[in-house]
Structure formats: structure tokens, C-alpha cells
Design a protein around this motif. Structure first.
Motif, mmCIF file in Angstrom:
data_model
loop_
_atom_site.group_PDB
_atom_site.id
_atom_site.type_symbol
_atom_site.label_atom_id
_atom_site.label_comp_id
_atom_site.label_asym_id
_atom_site.label_seq_id
_atom_site.Cartn_x
_atom_site.Cartn_y
_atom_site.Cartn_z
ATOM 1 N N GLU A 257 26.406 59.849 54.882
ATOM 2 C CA GLU A 257 27.812 60.199 54.685
ATOM 3 C C GLU A 257 28.042 61.680 54.924
ATOM 4 N N HIS A 258 27.113 62.520 54.455
ATOM 5 C CA HIS A 258 27.238 63.959 54.693
ATOM 6 C C HIS A 258 27.208 64.259 56.184
ATOM 7 N N TYR B 2 37.561 60.083 54.630
ATOM 8 C CA TYR B 2 37.150 61.387 54.096
ATOM 9 C C TYR B 2 38.320 62.365 53.941
ATOM 10 N N PHE B 3 39.307 62.273 54.825
ATOM 11 C CA PHE B 3 40.389 63.265 54.864
ATOM 12 C C PHE B 3 41.740 62.559 54.974
ATOM 13 N N ARG C 120 30.546 63.191 57.761
ATOM 14 C CA ARG C 120 31.611 64.126 57.382
ATOM 15 C C ARG C 120 31.471 65.440 58.146
ATOM 16 N N ARG C 121 30.218 65.919 58.301
ATOM 17 C CA ARG C 121 29.982 67.166 59.025
ATOM 18 C C ARG C 121 30.353 67.027 60.496
#
Length: 212
Positions: free
Chosen positions: A12-13, A54-55, A16-17
Motif C-alpha cells: 500500500e505504501h 487514498y486521496f 501510494r508513493r
């Protein structure tokens, strides 16, 4: 030992990155209004729905990019090595500026968005100047803590730092690659010339004005 939860968190990181990095490239290439979430998804190699997981919006994507940039600058200002520098020393001042450029050049796409959007009368403009104001406030606090700012001159110093300090640095970060291509310069030579010019103008003036 890698657990299933750790693997999921790392995945997930990473996603997202990738989204944030793709958004920075898309905003830099197309401007905020022209940037498309579909194109950000394509560049990130993710499904569009994952971006909205995420956003909430393009605005939130940009806000996070600005916050990350601000926080990286804060980390530089808070570093013990910066606080121990003597800015009347050409070597220390040059090293501090070089480290500042390194931080900003790693966020070059975001800096391009800042310069592209900062003159527009939009909510994005508000986000940009909030970030700039926070960086200037932290810069002024650092200057006061290290004895380079007389408190009564704070507002004047803030104006000086923005127009003769921060803006030339942001312009260098955004345009130095174009200059190198146009005029056939390599980066070490261009950076050295910029640092000498900056030290001889802005730094010379600000250090002299504080009586150091």
C-alpha cells in the motif's frame, strides 16, 4: 520476519508513493487545472479507483505533495549541522545552500508546480502561499535562534527572504536544466556560478544587515 500485514502495508505504501510521484509529474507537465486523474493513474500504473481510495481529490494530492516538500525543508532547517554553521563563513554558507538545493531538486516537479500556479488567484494559490509562509516562518525562527536576525526586523527580513532569497532559489531549481540544455553548461559549473552569485548578493546583504 515478514508478516502478511507487513507485506500489505509495504504494498500500500508503494502504491501510494507511485501515485504521489505520478501526480507530481502530471501537475508539472500540465498544470493543476490541466492535470487528469486518468493520466496520473496511467503514470502510476494503478487503477483510477485506487487514487480515490487514498486521496479525495486532485486538491488533496497536491496538498500532500506540498506538505511533504515543506516537511523535508523543515527537516533540513532542524538538522544540528545547519544550526552549528557560521553563515558569515563562505564555506558554511555555500554548504547550507547546496544542501537546500539538493532537497528542493529532489522535489523539482513540485517546485515547478509552485512557480506555475503561484500567480493565479485560485485556492491552489492559497495552498502555495501557506506553504511558503510556513517555510519563511521556520527560516526566520532558525535565523533568530542562531543570532542572524534582529527581532524588530522580522517582517522586513521576511520580505527580503521571499523576494531576494527564496524566489531565486526556486527559479534555479525549476529552470537550471533548461539553462544547461540551452547554453551547454554542465550542472556543477552552473550550480557553482549560481551559489557565488547568491552569496555575493542575498547572503552578503542579509548577513551585513544583521551586523555579523
Amino acid at each position: 520476519m515478514m508478516t502478511r500485514r507487513t507485506i500489505i502495508d509495504d504494498t500500500e505504501h508503494s502504491a501510494r508513493r507511485r501515485i504521489l510521484d505520478a501526480a507530481a509529474r502530471e501537475f508539472s507537465a500540465s498544470g493543476f487545472e490541466g492535470a487528469r486523474v486518468d493520466e496520473i493513474a496511467r503514470k502510476a500504473g494503478v487503477n483510477k479507483a485506487l487514487i480515490y481510495y487514498y486521496f479525495k481529490s486532485k486538491e488533496e494530492l497536491l496538498a500532500v505533495l506540498f506538505e511533504e516538500t515543506r516537511d523535508e525543508v523543515f527537516s533540513l532547517f532542524d538538522a544540528g549541522t545547519i544550526r552549528r554553521m557560521d553563515f558569515t563563513s563562505g564555506d558554511d554558507a555555500r554548504r547550507m545552500l547546496a544542501e537546500f538545493l539538493d532537497v528542493l531538486e529532489a522535489r523539482q516537479d513540485v517546485i515547478r508546480v509552485v512557480l506555475m500556479e503561484c500567480a493565479k488567484r485560485t485556492p491552489i494559490n492559497d495552498m502555495i502561499f501557506t506553504m511558503i509562509g510556513e517555510i519563511l516562518d521556520r527560516m526566520m525562527a532558525l535565523a533568530a535562534d542562531t543570532g542572524y536576525l534582529v527581532e524588530k526586523d522580522r517582517e522586513k527580513a521576511k520580505v527580503t527572504e521571499f523576494f531576494t532569497g527564496m524566489m531565486p532559489i526556486l527559479n534555479y531549481v525549476a529552470y537550471h536544466e533548461i539553462w544547461m540544455e540551452r547554453f551547454g553548461m554542465d550542472e556543477p559549473a552552473l550550480r557553482a556560478q549560481f551559489l557565488e552569485a547568491f552569496l555575493g548578493t542575498h547572503m552578503e546583504y542579509t548577513v551585513r544587515k544583521t551586523g555579523r
